[in-house]
Motif scaffolding. Structure first.
Motif, PDB file in Angstrom:
ATOM      1  N   ASP A 239       0.587  -1.183  -0.026  1.00 20.41           N
ATOM      2  CA  ASP A 239      -0.159   0.107  -0.039  1.00 20.41           C
ATOM      3  C   ASP A 239       1.078   1.284  -0.116  1.00 20.41           C
ATOM      4  O   ASP A 239       0.694   2.409  -0.762  1.00 20.41           O
ATOM      5  CB  ASP A 239      -1.013   0.073   1.115  1.00 20.41           C
ATOM      6  CG  ASP A 239      -2.223  -0.980   1.058  1.00 20.41           C
ATOM      7  OD1 ASP A 239      -2.404  -1.155  -0.193  1.00 20.41           O
ATOM      8  OD2 ASP A 239      -2.543  -1.535   2.139  1.00 20.41           O
ATOM      9  N   GLU A 240       2.039   1.252   0.694  1.00 21.98           N
ATOM     10  CA  GLU A 240       2.808   2.405   0.552  1.00 21.98           C
ATOM     11  C   GLU A 240       3.373   2.763  -0.475  1.00 21.98           C
ATOM     12  O   GLU A 240       3.234   3.685  -1.229  1.00 21.98           O
ATOM     13  CB  GLU A 240       4.198   2.154   1.601  1.00 21.98           C
ATOM     14  CG  GLU A 240       3.863   2.096   3.136  1.00 21.98           C
ATOM     15  CD  GLU A 240       5.161   1.649   3.861  1.00 21.98           C
ATOM     16  OE1 GLU A 240       5.074   1.899   4.999  1.00 21.98           O
ATOM     17  OE2 GLU A 240       6.062   1.154   3.060  1.00 21.98           O
ATOM     18  N   ARG A 242       1.819   1.767  -3.652  1.00 26.19           N
ATOM     19  CA  ARG A 242       0.779   2.009  -4.407  1.00 26.19           C
ATOM     20  C   ARG A 242       0.394   3.318  -4.169  1.00 26.19           C
ATOM     21  O   ARG A 242       0.228   4.318  -5.262  1.00 26.19           O
ATOM     22  CB  ARG A 242      -0.232   1.164  -4.200  1.00 26.19           C
ATOM     23  CG  ARG A 242      -1.283   1.300  -5.238  1.00 26.19           C
ATOM     24  CD  ARG A 242      -2.618   0.320  -5.077  1.00 26.19           C
ATOM     25  NE  ARG A 242      -2.434  -0.487  -3.916  1.00 26.19           N
ATOM     26  CZ  ARG A 242      -2.073  -1.895  -3.939  1.00 26.19           C
ATOM     27  NH1 ARG A 242      -1.859  -2.407  -4.876  1.00 26.19           N
ATOM     28  NH2 ARG A 242      -2.233  -2.705  -2.930  1.00 26.19           N
ATOM     29  N   GLN A 243       0.595   4.126  -2.964  1.00 27.62           N
ATOM     30  CA  GLN A 243       0.214   5.437  -2.814  1.00 27.62           C
ATOM     31  C   GLN A 243       1.447   6.220  -3.479  1.00 27.62           C
ATOM     32  O   GLN A 243       0.899   7.285  -3.870  1.00 27.62           O
ATOM     33  CB  GLN A 243       0.093   5.686  -1.339  1.00 27.62           C
ATOM     34  CG  GLN A 243      -0.431   7.072  -0.950  1.00 27.62           C
ATOM     35  CD  GLN A 243      -1.837   7.291  -1.230  1.00 27.62           C
ATOM     36  OE1 GLN A 243      -2.792   6.594  -0.849  1.00 27.62           O
ATOM     37  NE2 GLN A 243      -2.159   8.198  -2.028  1.00 27.62           N
ATOM     38  N   LYS A 244       2.429   5.809  -3.316  1.00 22.23           N
ATOM     39  CA  LYS A 244       3.727   6.773  -3.746  1.00 22.23           C
ATOM     40  C   LYS A 244       3.498   6.876  -5.300  1.00 22.23           C
ATOM     41  O   LYS A 244       3.661   7.948  -5.970  1.00 22.23           O
ATOM     42  CB  LYS A 244       5.025   6.165  -3.541  1.00 22.23           C
ATOM     43  CG  LYS A 244       5.442   6.506  -1.952  1.00 22.23           C
ATOM     44  CD  LYS A 244       6.615   5.825  -1.806  1.00 22.23           C
ATOM     45  CE  LYS A 244       7.739   6.581  -2.553  1.00 22.23           C
ATOM     46  NZ  LYS A 244       9.076   5.871  -2.099  1.00 22.23           N
ATOM     47  N   ASP A 247       0.419   9.147  -6.234  1.00 24.47           N
ATOM     48  CA  ASP A 247       0.815  10.614  -5.743  1.00 24.47           C
ATOM     49  C   ASP A 247       1.805  11.127  -6.894  1.00 24.47           C
ATOM     50  O   ASP A 247       1.773  12.261  -7.519  1.00 24.47           O
ATOM     51  CB  ASP A 247       1.318  10.748  -4.504  1.00 24.47           C
ATOM     52  CG  ASP A 247       0.616  10.574  -3.311  1.00 24.47           C
ATOM     53  OD1 ASP A 247      -0.646  10.509  -3.796  1.00 24.47           O
ATOM     54  OD2 ASP A 247       1.047  10.190  -2.416  1.00 24.47           O
ATOM     55  N   SER A 273      -1.707  13.556   0.223  1.00 29.28           N
ATOM     56  CA  SER A 273      -1.691  12.649  -0.805  1.00 29.28           C
ATOM     57  C   SER A 273      -3.063  12.338  -1.551  1.00 29.28           C
ATOM     58  O   SER A 273      -3.998  13.055  -1.003  1.00 29.28           O
ATOM     59  CB  SER A 273      -1.118  11.265  -0.342  1.00 29.28           C
ATOM     60  OG  SER A 273      -2.045  10.642   0.595  1.00 29.28           O
ATOM     61  N   ASP A 275      -6.542  10.523  -2.611  1.00 25.58           N
ATOM     62  CA  ASP A 275      -7.385   9.120  -2.405  1.00 25.58           C
ATOM     63  C   ASP A 275      -7.761   8.813  -3.537  1.00 25.58           C
ATOM     64  O   ASP A 275      -7.734   9.475  -4.444  1.00 25.58           O
ATOM     65  CB  ASP A 275      -8.498   9.713  -1.596  1.00 25.58           C
ATOM     66  CG  ASP A 275      -8.457  10.291  -0.039  1.00 25.58           C
ATOM     67  OD1 ASP A 275      -7.388   9.928   0.449  1.00 25.58           O
ATOM     68  OD2 ASP A 275      -9.061  11.080   0.532  1.00 25.58           O
TER      69      ASP A 275
END
Length: 332
Positions: A239-240, A242-244, A247, A273, A275
């Motif tokens: 998840d880290e 994927r979020q990076k 963004d 960041s 959603d």
């Protein structure tokens, strides 16, 4: 990432107190960021996890040549053809680096390829989607290689020395792959015709969600991540990463004038960041199980290429045997 759902065979992460003396010394080396080398003692679970991850990564590089190679003869210009040829050639080299790294753990290349061709070993789900138009080549470079880089850069700090060192060179070349993909889309979206931009948007619509799936299931459903991270085989959570990736990619899409196909995508000022919407994991698991659009075609093409190359491998072995015999005769 090009390796997904890699099993560790560990029910839970042991504390140092639960480990025997040898395991504790091993874990303390990892915690101190001291590289583990092939001849060092290692837990069997660590070795098997590395073999699964590195071989799956290698398989993904090799199979990943197929979707783009489909467009080499149809590239729009000679320059684009030369760039794509170089990229596909790089992917073959990446596979070789990674097979070599895995071989240091006691598995042969023939064993790894037999596992791939028999369906026992997996490769990244992303390569089971079709490349329907030229924009897909740019989108793969931008999104697919971009997602791969997001995970592979941290893997340069992986605890296993041969894997870590292989990733240093691979990441340098992958950065070129991403840049050439984005450059192709700049030409289509900002300097091309309305039809070319529409082609790029169609490509974005088809590749966005599969690219997000590349990082693997959500942390809550990724039962093996904790042990891989404790061993520093894996550096960041799914998840880290994927979020990076989201963004980083959203502003790039805005610059191109492309719309990301996610109505729930919005900037969250509080967390700093974006959603984004829920991923359809049922599609991911269908592809992983072999029911994607191109699973059967990819394996058929891969096995045929292997079989067609048998005469060449036989020739190399015969030459090597002859050279060894001559050397032995000269030494006698």
């Amino acid at each position: 990432m090009y390796a997904q759902m890699v099993k560790t065979e560990a029910d839970k992460v042991k504390s140092l107190d639960e480990m025997d003396e040898q395991e504790r010394a091993f874990q303390e080396r990892i915690d101190a960021d001291i590289k583990i080398e092939p001849k060092d003692w290692m837990p069997e679970g660590y070795r098997k996890t590395l073999i699964r991850q590195i071989s799956q990564h290698a398989h993904s590089e090799i199979v990943g040549q197929l979707p783009e190679a489909n467009w080499i003869t149809r590239a729009p210009t000679l320059e684009r053809k030369a760039i794509l040829l170089a990229k596909v050639q790089d992917e073959a080299g990446h596979g070789l680096y990674l097979y070599c790294a895995a071989e240091t753990l006691g598995i042969s290349r023939d064993q790894m390829l037999e596992q791939l061709h028999s369906g026992k070993a997996k490769y990244s789900s992303i390569f089971n989607y079709p490349t329907l138009n030229w924009a897909d080549v740019g989108t793969i470079g931008w999104l697919v290689d971009g997602a791969a880089i997001m995970n592979q850069v941290p893997l340069q700090r992986c605890s296993f020395g041969p894997y870590s060192r292989a990733m240093i060179r691979i990441c340098k070349e992958e950065s070129f792959h991403q840049r050439q993909g984005y450059d192709a889309l700049i030409k289509m979206c900002l300097e091309g015709t309305p039809e070319q931009k529409a082609m790029a948007q169609d490509s974005m619509n088809r590749w966005w969600w599969p690219a997000l799936m590349m990082f693997g299931p959500s942390d809550a459903d990724s039962v093996h991540s904790a042990q891989s991270m404790a061993w520093k085989i894996k550096i960041n959570s799914n998840d880290e990463l994927r979020q990076k990736f989201v963004d980083q990619t959203v502003p790039q899409a805005e610059y191109l004038g492309l719309t990301i196909p996610d109505p729930d995508l919005k900037w969250n000022e509080e967390k700093g960041s974006y959603d984004f919407g829920e991923i359809d994991w049922s599609e991911f698991y269908q592809v992983i199980r072999g029911n994607g659009a191109c699973n059967k075609q990819r394996m058929s093409d891969r096995v045929r290429a292997w079989d067609d190359g048998q005469w060449y491998r036989d020739g190399l072995m015969a030459h090597a045997k002859k050279q060894a015999e001559r050397k032995a005769a000269a030494a006698a």
